[in-house]
Design a protein around this motif. Structure first.
Motif, PDB file in Angstrom:
ATOM      1  N   PRO A   7       1.693   5.569 -44.832  1.00 34.05           N
ATOM      2  CA  PRO A   7       0.249   5.610 -44.888  1.00 34.05           C
ATOM      3  C   PRO A   7      -0.156   6.402 -43.706  1.00 34.05           C
ATOM      4  CG  PRO A   7       0.868   3.551 -45.287  1.00 34.05           C
ATOM      5  CD  PRO A   7       2.152   3.904 -45.243  1.00 34.05           C
ATOM      6  N   PHE A   8      -1.068   6.816 -43.408  1.00 33.11           N
ATOM      7  CA  PHE A   8      -1.608   7.513 -42.120  1.00 33.11           C
ATOM      8  C   PHE A   8      -1.362   6.607 -40.896  1.00 33.11           C
ATOM      9  CE2 PHE A   8      -4.607  10.689 -44.454  1.00 33.11           C
ATOM     10  CZ  PHE A   8      -3.410  11.504 -44.593  1.00 33.11           C
ATOM     11  N   SER A   9      -1.189   7.091 -39.844  1.00 33.76           N
ATOM     12  CA  SER A   9      -1.480   6.201 -38.778  1.00 33.76           C
ATOM     13  C   SER A   9      -2.971   6.032 -38.320  1.00 33.76           C
ATOM     14  CB  SER A   9      -0.615   6.572 -37.608  1.00 33.76           C
ATOM     15  OG  SER A   9      -1.413   8.059 -37.335  1.00 33.76           O
ATOM     16  N   PRO A  10      -3.557   5.384 -37.630  1.00 32.88           N
ATOM     17  CA  PRO A  10      -4.785   5.474 -36.840  1.00 32.88           C
ATOM     18  C   PRO A  10      -5.325   6.551 -36.520  1.00 32.88           C
ATOM     19  CG  PRO A  10      -3.852   3.250 -36.535  1.00 32.88           C
ATOM     20  CD  PRO A  10      -2.711   4.096 -36.903  1.00 32.88           C
ATOM     21  N   GLY A  11      -4.190   7.348 -35.731  1.00 34.85           N
ATOM     22  CA  GLY A  11      -4.534   8.628 -35.166  1.00 34.85           C
ATOM     23  C   GLY A  11      -4.856   9.573 -36.083  1.00 34.85           C
ATOM     24  N   ALA A  12      -3.796   9.550 -37.191  1.00 34.61           N
ATOM     25  CA  ALA A  12      -4.137  10.625 -38.186  1.00 34.61           C
ATOM     26  C   ALA A  12      -5.421  10.211 -39.053  1.00 34.61           C
ATOM     27  CB  ALA A  12      -3.015  10.494 -39.198  1.00 34.61           C
ATOM     28  N   THR A  13      -5.806   9.094 -39.187  1.00 40.73           N
ATOM     29  CA  THR A  13      -7.034   8.859 -39.890  1.00 40.73           C
ATOM     30  C   THR A  13      -8.156   9.354 -38.925  1.00 40.73           C
ATOM     31  OG1 THR A  13      -5.978   6.962 -40.816  1.00 40.73           O
ATOM     32  CG2 THR A  13      -8.051   7.017 -40.668  1.00 40.73           C
ATOM     33  N   ALA A  14      -8.184   9.135 -37.711  1.00 37.11           N
ATOM     34  CA  ALA A  14      -9.054   9.766 -36.935  1.00 37.11           C
ATOM     35  C   ALA A  14      -9.603  11.279 -37.077  1.00 37.11           C
ATOM     36  CB  ALA A  14      -9.035   9.233 -35.480  1.00 37.11           C
ATOM     37  N   GLU A  15      -8.291  11.813 -37.058  1.00 33.82           N
ATOM     38  CA  GLU A  15      -8.246  13.264 -37.143  1.00 33.82           C
ATOM     39  C   GLU A  15      -8.694  13.958 -38.483  1.00 33.82           C
ATOM     40  OE1 GLU A  15      -5.080  17.031 -36.933  1.00 33.82           O
ATOM     41  OE2 GLU A  15      -4.340  15.013 -36.464  1.00 33.82           O
ATOM     42  N   LEU A  16      -8.351  13.007 -39.592  1.00 36.74           N
ATOM     43  CA  LEU A  16      -8.961  13.371 -40.849  1.00 36.74           C
ATOM     44  C   LEU A  16     -10.590  13.142 -40.919  1.00 36.74           C
ATOM     45  CD1 LEU A  16      -8.587  14.242 -43.637  1.00 36.74           C
ATOM     46  CD2 LEU A  16      -7.925  12.068 -44.199  1.00 36.74           C
ATOM     47  N   ALA A  17     -10.841  12.103 -40.191  1.00 34.25           N
ATOM     48  CA  ALA A  17     -12.225  11.651 -40.197  1.00 34.25           C
ATOM     49  C   ALA A  17     -13.148  12.845 -39.517  1.00 34.25           C
ATOM     50  CB  ALA A  17     -12.486  10.308 -39.579  1.00 34.25           C
ATOM     51  N   ARG A  18     -12.670  13.107 -38.295  1.00 35.84           N
ATOM     52  CA  ARG A  18     -13.380  14.060 -37.495  1.00 35.84           C
ATOM     53  C   ARG A  18     -13.347  15.492 -38.222  1.00 35.84           C
ATOM     54  NH1 ARG A  18     -10.826  10.852 -32.932  1.00 35.84           N
ATOM     55  NH2 ARG A  18     -12.655   9.509 -32.225  1.00 35.84           N
ATOM     56  N   ALA A  19     -12.186  15.816 -38.828  1.00 29.25           N
ATOM     57  CA  ALA A  19     -12.174  17.094 -39.415  1.00 29.25           C
ATOM     58  C   ALA A  19     -13.153  17.135 -40.811  1.00 29.25           C
ATOM     59  CB  ALA A  19     -10.710  17.539 -40.289  1.00 29.25           C
ATOM     60  N   THR A  20     -13.392  15.976 -41.339  1.00 26.68           N
ATOM     61  CA  THR A  20     -14.314  15.882 -42.706  1.00 26.68           C
ATOM     62  C   THR A  20     -15.848  15.928 -42.053  1.00 26.68           C
ATOM     63  OG1 THR A  20     -12.546  14.532 -43.648  1.00 26.68           O
ATOM     64  CG2 THR A  20     -14.845  14.654 -44.608  1.00 26.68           C
ATOM     65  N   LEU A  21     -16.130  14.969 -40.973  1.00 26.36           N
ATOM     66  CA  LEU A  21     -17.509  14.544 -40.665  1.00 26.36           C
ATOM     67  C   LEU A  21     -17.716  15.212 -39.280  1.00 26.36           C
ATOM     68  CD1 LEU A  21     -17.112  10.735 -41.502  1.00 26.36           C
ATOM     69  CD2 LEU A  21     -17.865  12.631 -42.865  1.00 26.36           C
ATOM     70  N   GLY A  22     -17.118  15.911 -38.576  1.00 26.38           N
ATOM     71  CA  GLY A  22     -17.279  16.298 -37.248  1.00 26.38           C
ATOM     72  C   GLY A  22     -16.844  15.692 -36.199  1.00 26.38           C
ATOM     73  N   ASP A  23     -17.050  16.247 -35.049  1.00 26.21           N
ATOM     74  CA  ASP A  23     -16.525  15.394 -33.879  1.00 26.21           C
ATOM     75  C   ASP A  23     -17.415  14.278 -33.290  1.00 26.21           C
ATOM     76  OD1 ASP A  23     -14.592  17.245 -33.652  1.00 26.21           O
ATOM     77  OD2 ASP A  23     -15.615  18.762 -32.061  1.00 26.21           O
ATOM     78  N   ARG A  24     -18.438  14.097 -34.072  1.00 24.89           N
ATOM     79  CA  ARG A  24     -19.427  12.903 -33.800  1.00 24.89           C
ATOM     80  C   ARG A  24     -18.743  11.502 -34.025  1.00 24.89           C
ATOM     81  NH1 ARG A  24     -24.003  11.956 -35.804  1.00 24.89           N
ATOM     82  NH2 ARG A  24     -24.787  10.975 -34.015  1.00 24.89           N
ATOM     83  N   ALA A  25     -17.784  11.669 -35.173  1.00 18.97           N
ATOM     84  CA  ALA A  25     -17.024  10.588 -35.461  1.00 18.97           C
ATOM     85  C   ALA A  25     -16.524   9.537 -34.382  1.00 18.97           C
ATOM     86  CB  ALA A  25     -16.229  10.842 -36.660  1.00 18.97           C
ATOM     87  N   ASP A  26     -17.137   8.747 -33.820  1.00 18.08           N
ATOM     88  CA  ASP A  26     -16.489   7.888 -32.849  1.00 18.08           C
ATOM     89  C   ASP A  26     -15.343   7.122 -32.904  1.00 18.08           C
ATOM     90  OD1 ASP A  26     -17.481   5.641 -33.908  1.00 18.08           O
ATOM     91  OD2 ASP A  26     -19.266   5.651 -32.410  1.00 18.08           O
ATOM     92  N   ASP A  27     -14.843   6.547 -32.229  1.00 14.63           N
ATOM     93  CA  ASP A  27     -13.382   5.650 -32.369  1.00 14.63           C
ATOM     94  C   ASP A  27     -13.545   4.402 -32.818  1.00 14.63           C
ATOM     95  OD1 ASP A  27     -12.066   7.556 -30.974  1.00 14.63           O
ATOM     96  OD2 ASP A  27     -11.984   6.660 -28.951  1.00 14.63           O
ATOM     97  N   PRO A  28     -14.818   3.594 -32.687  1.00 15.98           N
ATOM     98  CA  PRO A  28     -14.990   2.575 -33.515  1.00 15.98           C
ATOM     99  C   PRO A  28     -14.895   2.772 -35.152  1.00 15.98           C
ATOM    100  CG  PRO A  28     -16.383   2.216 -31.434  1.00 15.98           C
ATOM    101  CD  PRO A  28     -15.608   3.598 -31.757  1.00 15.98           C
ATOM    102  N   PHE A  29     -15.786   3.719 -35.391  1.00 18.52           N
ATOM    103  CA  PHE A  29     -15.820   4.373 -36.846  1.00 18.52           C
ATOM    104  C   PHE A  29     -14.671   4.562 -37.329  1.00 18.52           C
ATOM    105  CE2 PHE A  29     -16.480   7.515 -39.919  1.00 18.52           C
ATOM    106  CZ  PHE A  29     -17.487   6.937 -40.829  1.00 18.52           C
TER     107      PHE A  29
END
Length: 889
Positions: free
Chosen positions: A215-237
């Motif tokens: 599975p993705f690590s938390p870091g990769a998940t955050a990278e995917l979230a920001r690539a999808t939703l934009g840089d506004r995706a914050d760390d808690p989200f």
């Protein structure tokens, strides 16, 4: 084809897959390089871990330089034989054009083309191993045709591939490194135990790379979230996205898509909504999302899930009970909801979606839909085999039409080399059940279907069939003969012989009774032990000796009689006359050929083996080479072809061509090893190979073969060719284990004497035992040698007499020994047995102390391939020359 699934997937990079992609890139580079080296890559992991996305990226890497074809297994189509193979190869064949497909297949067209669904079967049953070999040939030819753009085959969801396709891929994997062909598979890491799991393990063992995806690590998940939703995706989200999905890529992508659909702000205050959104990507949440689309889309999705793969929208509409126009609208709604992609054919956006929807259908409704699907498929002209997978899912209902469809499907499966699929259909037909008059016939068909894969099951089914009314006439005779054949394959020779004898006793005089009697004599002859061998031989002689060979029944009896007379060491002229009467112009008669299923390949085999041990190896070789051709043309490349190569090896061994004999015997063992272990042909091939290696002087290699194939006591119930205990005794003698050899040879002698069998070429126990006892008990050894000579002269072949004279010379005075060896050389020179001639010539040269004879013996041994004998003769020549002409002092 591999699902493209582009329409509603987010455009995101593959994350944390760099090593896997690098390995794929290296494999593609090696494939496209000067050496064009192929291989197998395997990616495995849990559902949704990104296997499909990884294969899509491999496709992207290869498509500009390679020809790429793909296939996908399906949970509801695992029972469809060659489903994955057809997806892989039919597009490649379609490009070639119909006029060039036949030449591409060559002699394999009638064997392999039906399995691919591009030709009608040419016979009632195909050999599964032959079909796999034909597919190997086709793939190799395709790979050669695509050298400019090498061939890449991708298989997704291999854990849901049919066993026929997986079995072929597992056998192909061994030769992949030598082909310009790259195969990439993806499957779940925990397939259910059974044949599929075992086949995936075999594939894994042959792969150049087998990697488990994580599975993705938390870091990769955050990278995917920001690539999808934009840089506004914050760390808690981002952390909550990872917590909800566990890093599963599919669930992560789906969750982020739903965040987009709902236009949620990707910040901490949106976190409470994520778990509800995540649950709708799988299981009951996905089903609820489908149901919210309405009754029409739900019905169409259900129909598509029941149909499985290659989903025709028209067929799905028929199954869903809607018009084509309604199906178009429902399809669009399912696409917008990211449930399906495409429009015609339909395709689920992910296997997890197909599984969830299929399992959400109420069981009674699902069963009914399979019943309607079977009707719809049959009405569409797709054949009984295509409908059968749906019939397997419906409840038994005493429906004779269902039984008939399943029986037709079983015949179609057998014709393309899928006996396991045929077995499933017939087992389901029995549950329906068939009407009373057909029940025994279905059992008979089930027994025939299981013959190649499970002789014990065949025995069980055929015994049940024969105990019921409904099998009469030729069908009953055939069922009895097949029962005996299965018992013989299961190492139950006694039961095989008794079963046909009992049926013959209650069968009126005629062709059927003769066939049963012939089978009884054959299985008794093949037994290693027998209650009344001499009595059976007398009865057989009374039946056969006067027959001219006017029909196949007479020829079959003559074949048996010739084989028995050869083993008994009767006059060779009589034996050869019996063989000649059993053939028509030197060849098996029509109906008694190598591929004839009524009488079996054993009938011509017995004639050829008899020729081989009666100083006619040339005739044997002609028959056995014809067997190889016949089996290859018919696609019988399992145990039958293995046996044919073994027989060719026997003919070469009897003529003293040891190198050729070893080559054919090793090929016979290789072919047999692909079928299974403990087979009669493996015992025969191992026995002959050990005998050949001993003749070549390679004792250590002979022991290696014996160890690998567990050649030694306890012996099987079937006799070996030549006699196994005698060959084992010879091996023990070569290893210096004289006492063990004596015990083995004495036991062999008792068994052969009890059956009144005296052919010293088939079972050379007497001469070998005499040599073993020469020092310890010379008197007994001399008696054994004398007895062997009497029997050899009764048989009358030059090889038998020459070998007996060579043994007798060991126990004679020197002057008599020279005379006996001279006679042995005379007989063996006239025989076809070049190796035995070389042995006798060597011993004669030593007795004469003749350098010239030693040179001759060395030349003969070298020609035969008897390397150790040649070396020994040259060494003896050097020693004798030195003794005769000592150097000056």
């Amino acid at each position: 084809m591999l699902p493209s699934r582009p329409e509603h997937r987010l455009s995101v990079p593959l994350l944390e897959r760099e090593p896997e992609l690098a390995a794929a890139a290296r494999a593609v580079e090696a494939l496209c390089g000067p050496a064009a080296s192929g291989g197998l890559l395997i990616y495995r992991g849990e559902a949704g871990i990104g296997k499909t996305a990884l294969l899509a990226e491999v496709r992207r890497l290869a498509r500009d330089r390679c020809t790429v074809h793909g296939a996908q297994g399906g949970e509801t189509v695992t029972s469809v034989p060659f489903h994955v193979v057809r997806q892989l190869l039919r597009p490649a064949l379609a490009v070639i054009g119909d006029d060039r497909v036949g030449p591409l297949f060559g002699d394999w067209y009638d064997v392999a083309a039906p399995a691919l669904g591009i030709a009608a079967p040419s016979g009632p049953a195909a050999d599964p191993q032959g079909v796999r070999d034909g597919l190997d040939w086709v793939v190799a030819r395709l790979a050669e045709r695509h050298r400019a753009r090498p061939l890449v085959l991708l298989v997704d969801d291999a854990h849901w591939a049919d066993t026929e396709s997986l079995t072929w891929l597992a056998s192909l994997a061994v030769s992949l490194p030598s082909l310009p062909l790259l195969v990439v598979l993806a499957h779940r890491g925990d397939p259910p135990p059974g044949p599929v799991a075992a086949l995936l393990d075999r594939l894994g063992a042959a792969a150049r790379l087998r990697v488990t995806l994580h599975p993705f690590s938390p870091g990769a998940t955050a990278e995917l979230a920001r690539a999808t939703l934009g840089d506004r995706a914050d760390d808690p989200f981002c952390r909550e996205v990872w917590a909800v999905t566990g890093g599963n890529p599919y669930e992560t992508v789906e969750l982020l898509a739903k965040v987009q659909d709902r236009m949620l702000d990707p910040v901490e205050r949106s976190v409470p909504h994520l778990r509800d959104l995540g649950s709708s990507a799988r299981g009951s949440g996905l089903v609820a999302r489908l149901e919210r689309l309405g009754t029409g889309p739900t019905r169409l999705a259900w129909a598509a899930a029941v149909l499985g793969t290659d989903i025709s929208r028209g067929l799905a509409a028929t199954l869903a009970g809607m018009t084509p126009a309604e199906a178009v609208g429902c399809t669009e709604r399912l696409r917008e909801a990211r449930i399906v992609t495409g429009s015609d054919p339909l395709e689920f956006a992910h296997p997890l979606i197909a599984t969830a929807i299929y399992r959400s259908i109420p069981p009674a409704t699902r069963t009914a839909m399979h019943g309607r699907a079977a009707w719809a498929v049959a009405r569409a002209g797709l054949g009984a085999a295509a409908a059968a997978r749906h019939l397997l899912e419906i409840h038994p209902d005493d429906d004779e039409e269902v039984v008939d469809q399943l029986r037709r499907a079983a015949r179609e499966h057998l014709a393309v080399g899928a006996p396991d699929a045929a077995r499933r259909c017939l087992e389901r037909a029995l549950q329906e059940p068939p009407p009373p008059h057909a029940y025994a016939q279905v059992l008979y068909e089930l027994g025939c279907a299981a013959l190649l894969t499970s002789p014990p099951a065949t025995v069980r089914h055929l015994r049940s069939a024969l105990a019921l009314p409904g099998l009469d006439g030729d069908l009953r005779t055939d069922a009895t003969c097949r029962l005996a054949q299965a018992l013989a394959h299961n190492d139950q020779l006694r039961e095989a012989a008794h079963s046909v004898a009992a049926e013959a006793a209650r069968t009126p005089a005629g062709a059927a009774r003769t066939r049963l009697q012939a089978a009884h004599f054959m299985y008794e002859a093949f037994r290693a032990t027998e209650d009344d061998g001499p009595g059976r031989s007398r009865r057989l002689a009374g039946l056969a000796d006067h027959l001219p060979g006017a029909d196949n029944a007479e020829r079959a009896l003559l074949s048996l009689r010739a084989f028995d007379a050869m083993l008994r060491g009767e006059d060779a002229e009589l034996v050869l006359d019996l063989c000649d009467r059993a053939l028509v112009d030197g060849r098996p008669a029509r109906g008694l050929s190598w591929t004839d299923t009524e009488w079996g390949f054993e009938t011509p085999a017995m004639v050829g083996v008899t020729y081989a041990f009666t100083d006619r190896p040339d005739r044997a070789l002609a028959l056995f080479e014809e067997a190889v051709r016949a089996f290859e043309i018919s696609g019988w490349s399992g145990a039958h072809l293995a046996f044919a190569h073994t027989l060719v090896g026997l003919a070469h061994r009897r003529r003293g061509a040891l190198v050729e004999a070893e080559s054919f015997l090793r090929e016979g063992l290789r072919l047999a090893d692909r079928v299974g272990s403990g087979l009669p042909v493996q015992w025969d091939a191992a026995c002959l190979l050990i005998d050949t290696l001993l003749a070549r002087g390679r004792v250590t290699e002979a022991r290696g073969v014996a160890t690998r194939y567990r050649f030694g006591p306890p012996w099987p119930s079937a006799m070996l060719m030549p006699d196994g205990p005698c060959v084992h005794g010879r091996l023990l003698l070569a290893e210096g284990r004289t006492q063990e050899a004596v015990a083995e040879l004495e036991a062999a002698g008792r068994a052969f004497e009890a059956r009144d069998r005296h052919n010293g070429l088939w079972a050379p126990w007497a001469c070998d035992l005499a040599r073993a006892l020469a020092t310890e008990d010379p008197t007994r050894a001399a008696r054994l040698a004398t007895r062997a000579r009497v029997q050899a002269e009764r048989f009358g072949t030059d090889t038998a007499i020459g070998e007996a004279l060579r043994c007798a010379a060991l126990f004679a005075r020197p002057d008599e020994a020279v005379q006996l060896l001279s006679q042995a050389v005379h007989h063996l020179e006239a025989s076809p047995s070049a190796y035995e001639h070389a042995l006798a010539r060597h011993e004669y040269a030593l007795a004469l102390r003749s350098p010239a004879q030693l040179t001759h013996a060395a030349a003969l041994a070298t020609t035969c391939g008897a390397d150790t004998l040649a070396t020994r003769a040259l060494a003896d020549h050097a020693l004798l020359t030195r003794d005769t002409n000592p150097p000056p002092e």
